[in-house]
Design a protein around this motif. Structure first.
Motif, PDB file in Angstrom:
ATOM      1  N   VAL A 284       0.844  -1.208   0.000  1.00  0.00           N
ATOM      2  CA  VAL A 284       0.000   0.000   0.000  1.00  0.00           C
ATOM      3  C   VAL A 284       0.878   1.257   0.000  1.00  0.00           C
ATOM      4  CG1 VAL A 284      -1.776   1.292   1.238  1.00  0.00           C
ATOM      5  CG2 VAL A 284      -1.879  -1.211   1.199  1.00  0.00           C
ATOM      6  N   LEU A 285       1.944   1.257   0.811  1.00  0.00           N
ATOM      7  CA  LEU A 285       2.798   2.456   0.843  1.00  0.00           C
ATOM      8  C   LEU A 285       3.462   2.695  -0.514  1.00  0.00           C
ATOM      9  CD1 LEU A 285       4.525   2.438   4.380  1.00  0.00           C
ATOM     10  CD2 LEU A 285       2.383   3.501   3.672  1.00  0.00           C
ATOM     11  N   ARG A 286       3.783   1.601  -1.223  1.00  0.00           N
ATOM     12  CA  ARG A 286       4.375   1.781  -2.566  1.00  0.00           C
ATOM     13  C   ARG A 286       3.371   2.406  -3.525  1.00  0.00           C
ATOM     14  NH1 ARG A 286       7.702  -2.177  -0.690  1.00  0.00           N
ATOM     15  NH2 ARG A 286       9.867  -1.548  -1.019  1.00  0.00           N
ATOM     16  N   THR A 287       2.110   1.971  -3.453  1.00  0.00           N
ATOM     17  CA  THR A 287       1.120   2.580  -4.360  1.00  0.00           C
ATOM     18  C   THR A 287       0.902   4.051  -3.991  1.00  0.00           C
ATOM     19  OG1 THR A 287      -0.748   1.836  -3.035  1.00  0.00           O
ATOM     20  CG2 THR A 287      -0.141   0.422  -4.851  1.00  0.00           C
ATOM     21  N   PHE A 288       0.937   4.360  -2.701  1.00  0.00           N
ATOM     22  CA  PHE A 288       0.823   5.771  -2.283  1.00  0.00           C
ATOM     23  C   PHE A 288       1.993   6.585  -2.852  1.00  0.00           C
ATOM     24  CE2 PHE A 288      -1.875   5.552   1.875  1.00  0.00           C
ATOM     25  CZ  PHE A 288      -2.918   5.024   1.147  1.00  0.00           C
ATOM     26  N   ARG A 289       3.189   6.008  -2.757  1.00  0.00           N
ATOM     27  CA  ARG A 289       4.373   6.718  -3.278  1.00  0.00           C
ATOM     28  C   ARG A 289       4.214   6.950  -4.782  1.00  0.00           C
ATOM     29  NH1 ARG A 289       9.327   2.947  -3.838  1.00  0.00           N
ATOM     30  NH2 ARG A 289       7.884   2.274  -5.461  1.00  0.00           N
ATOM     31  N   ASP A 290       3.777   5.893  -5.495  1.00  0.00           N
ATOM     32  CA  ASP A 290       3.678   6.017  -6.949  1.00  0.00           C
ATOM     33  C   ASP A 290       2.594   7.013  -7.361  1.00  0.00           C
ATOM     34  OD1 ASP A 290       5.697   4.226  -6.968  1.00  0.00           O
ATOM     35  OD2 ASP A 290       4.460   2.469  -7.453  1.00  0.00           O
ATOM     36  N   SER A 291       1.544   7.122  -6.522  1.00  0.00           N
ATOM     37  CA  SER A 291       0.481   8.070  -6.880  1.00  0.00           C
ATOM     38  C   SER A 291       0.691   9.430  -6.206  1.00  0.00           C
ATOM     39  CB  SER A 291      -0.901   7.489  -6.536  1.00  0.00           C
ATOM     40  OG  SER A 291      -0.935   7.151  -5.169  1.00  0.00           O
ATOM     41  N   ARG A 292       1.890   9.604  -5.614  1.00  0.00           N
ATOM     42  CA  ARG A 292       2.297  10.885  -5.017  1.00  0.00           C
ATOM     43  C   ARG A 292       1.368  11.396  -3.925  1.00  0.00           C
ATOM     44  NH1 ARG A 292       6.556  12.955  -7.173  1.00  0.00           N
ATOM     45  NH2 ARG A 292       7.309  12.118  -9.142  1.00  0.00           N
ATOM     46  N   ARG A 293       0.864  10.476  -3.129  1.00  0.00           N
ATOM     47  CA  ARG A 293       0.063  10.925  -1.978  1.00  0.00           C
ATOM     48  C   ARG A 293       0.994  11.456  -0.911  1.00  0.00           C
ATOM     49  NH1 ARG A 293      -5.087   7.546  -0.208  1.00  0.00           N
ATOM     50  NH2 ARG A 293      -5.085   9.287   1.279  1.00  0.00           N
ATOM     51  N   SER A 294       0.498  12.373  -0.091  1.00  0.00           N
ATOM     52  CA  SER A 294       1.361  12.887   0.969  1.00  0.00           C
ATOM     53  C   SER A 294       0.550  13.137   2.240  1.00  0.00           C
ATOM     54  CB  SER A 294       2.064  14.162   0.515  1.00  0.00           C
ATOM     55  OG  SER A 294       1.107  15.155   0.263  1.00  0.00           O
ATOM     56  N   PHE A 295       1.258  13.146   3.357  1.00  0.00           N
ATOM     57  CA  PHE A 295       0.610  13.258   4.674  1.00  0.00           C
ATOM     58  C   PHE A 295       1.421  14.190   5.564  1.00  0.00           C
ATOM     59  CE2 PHE A 295      -0.526   9.240   2.807  1.00  0.00           C
ATOM     60  CZ  PHE A 295      -1.890   9.144   3.048  1.00  0.00           C
ATOM     61  N   ASP A 296       0.741  14.681   6.620  1.00  0.00           N
ATOM     62  CA  ASP A 296       1.435  15.529   7.604  1.00  0.00           C
ATOM     63  C   ASP A 296       1.977  14.714   8.770  1.00  0.00           C
ATOM     64  OD1 ASP A 296       0.683  18.121   6.390  1.00  0.00           O
ATOM     65  OD2 ASP A 296      -1.344  17.464   6.914  1.00  0.00           O
ATOM     66  N   VAL A 297       1.256  13.652   9.122  1.00  0.00           N
ATOM     67  CA  VAL A 297       1.683  12.820  10.253  1.00  0.00           C
ATOM     68  C   VAL A 297       1.544  11.356   9.847  1.00  0.00           C
ATOM     69  CG1 VAL A 297       1.209  12.130  12.652  1.00  0.00           C
ATOM     70  CG2 VAL A 297       0.883  14.522  11.970  1.00  0.00           C
ATOM     71  N   ILE A 298       2.599  10.577  10.085  1.00  0.00           N
ATOM     72  CA  ILE A 298       2.521   9.130   9.821  1.00  0.00           C
ATOM     73  C   ILE A 298       2.931   8.376  11.077  1.00  0.00           C
ATOM     74  CG2 ILE A 298       3.353   7.199   8.420  1.00  0.00           C
ATOM     75  CD1 ILE A 298       3.792   9.092   6.106  1.00  0.00           C
TER      76      ILE A 298
END
Ligand code: SAH
Length: 397
Positions: A284-298
């Motif tokens: 899931v984190l790889r798909t987030f990276r590929d779709s350029r999602r971003s967050f303030d707190v992880i």
């Protein structure tokens, strides 16, 4: 006369440092025929009495110290004294009223190797993980009913470690009433439903309570990603503190179903489908990276990655991988709360792994605070193995 274990020359060192484990290699010979879980006298090579321990014939940890006073008697009254002292040690937590769910007895750190007792509102949940603890289970349960009057005592002795002791997994009611399917607990102003029969550990990650309280203030107005969220505790606290959005990821759809229920219990509009992702973090984190999602707190709170020395390197690779991915998803100025609960990964090693991830991610990272398990999970000073949960609260530029 009690059976006795006579240690090899020089192998009384760790006992003299108040470490409670005696490994098979430290024992020169056994006098008498101890029963599994029975009490043995510990003697140095020259015969000096050192204390009393529980005998675990099948485990590499062959004996666990009950007492360093050779004159002590290990009987029902001994367990009642130790349990009473453990409960007294939680008085600050009891008085603070931040929660009605916490660990009452934390094994070695409370002088009771193999025994943990967690309180969930009016029920207690026990784990007995060694033959010594198993031997004294009836006395311990009896004492608990006197010391902590409650609706019921439930056993969750289904942790893998029991197999090293030749013990079968068991779960079931030990005293009083069967627990309800869900017990509602309070923690730091939130409400959570806990499944003590079928949930992980004894039902809830009580050991993260203090860390959840430390992370939450950073989540106001933030887009929060709660990775390895289990029943949602970190994310729900964030939501209640005014997070703009919270996304939970967990492999277990059962855990996420409870996370949804818990969300509804605390906030009225936080349980939309896109907020609960049942899947493998690594993917899931790889798909987030590929779709350029971003967050303030992880928040990264993975399960134990292996529990034997030979798994340490693989565990570190796993930690580095998820920390690297998380660092790439964080906006400038973002917050990473990252944890390891693998006992074999020391705080220093974990620090190094996260630092390596930051190098690869090309991000500058400040450690705002080093984190550890909550105060109701104390660590014996002579027993560093007791510090299993460590974490870093970081700001990422
Ligand atoms: N943060 C939680 C506790 C997390 S426990 C809390 O505060 O309550 C670790 C969780 O990781 C478990 O719920 C488990 O189901 C989940 N898990 C294990 N392997 C996973 C993977 N590869 N991907 C996603 N979740 C995983």
């Amino acid at each position: 006369m009690l059976p006795a274990i006579i240690l090899n020359q020089g192998r009384d060192y760790s006992v003299s440092r108040r470490h409670p484990w005696i490994f098979s290699g430290a024992i020169n010979r056994v006098e008498g025929t101890p029963e599994p879980g029975g009490t043995v006298a510990i003697r140095a090579a020259d015969g000096t009495p050192l204390g009393l321990a529980a005998w675990s014939p099948e485990s590499q940890i062959r004996a666990r110290v009950w007492s360093l006073d050779p004159a002590e008697t290990i009987d029902d009254a001994f367990f009642e004294r130790r349990l009473a002292a453990a409960i007294a040690g939680r008085s600050v937590l009891l008085a603070s009223d931040t929660t009605n769910a916490f660990r009452l007895v934390n094994a070695e750190a409370d002088g009771l190797p193999g025994v943990t007792v967690d309180r969930y509102d009016s029920h207690l949940v026990c784990q007995f993980t060694t033959t010594g603890a198993e031997r004294w289970k009836p006395a311990i349960v009896e004492s608990l009913t006197r010391l902590w009057p409650c609706a019921g005592i439930y056993e969750r002795s289904d942790a893998d470690v029991r197999k090293h002791e030749g013990l079968e997994p068991v779960r079931g009611c030990l005293a009083g009433a069967e627990p309800p399917e869900r017990i509602e607990i309070r923690e730091n102003g939130c409400r959570f439903l806990v499944d003590i029969r079928g949930g992980h550990k004894t039902g809830f990650y009580l050991d993260q309570r203090d860390n959840r309280a430390l992370v939450t203030p950073y989540t106001t107005s933030a887009d929060v990603l709660d990775v390895f969220s289990y029943t949602g505790a970190f994310g729900i606290m964030a939501r209640q503190a005014g997070a703009a959005s919270v996304t939970h990821i967990d492999l277990s759809s059962d855990a996420l179903a409870l996370a949804r229920e818990n969300t509804r219990l605390n906030v009225c509009d936080g349980d939309a489908d896109e907020n609960f992702i049942a899947g493998n973090t690594f993917e899931v984190l790889r798909t987030f990276r590929d779709s350029r999602r971003s967050f303030d707190v992880i928040v990264l709170d993975p399960p134990k990655f292996g529990d034997a020395r030979k798994h340490v390197m693989a565990a570190c690779r796993g930690y580095k991988d998820i920390n690297l991915l998380a660092l790439k998803l964080l906006r400038p100025g973002g917050i990473l709360a990252t944890f390891s609960c693998s006992g074999l990964v020391t705080p220093d090693l974990f620090h190094k792994v996260v630092a390596d991830a930051a190098v690869d991610a090309r991000r500058d990272v400040q450690v705002i605070r080093r984190l550890q398990q909550a105060s109701d999970h104390p660590e014996g000073l002579g027993f560093p193995e007791g510090l299993y949960l460590k974490g870093l609260l970081c700001r990422v530029s």
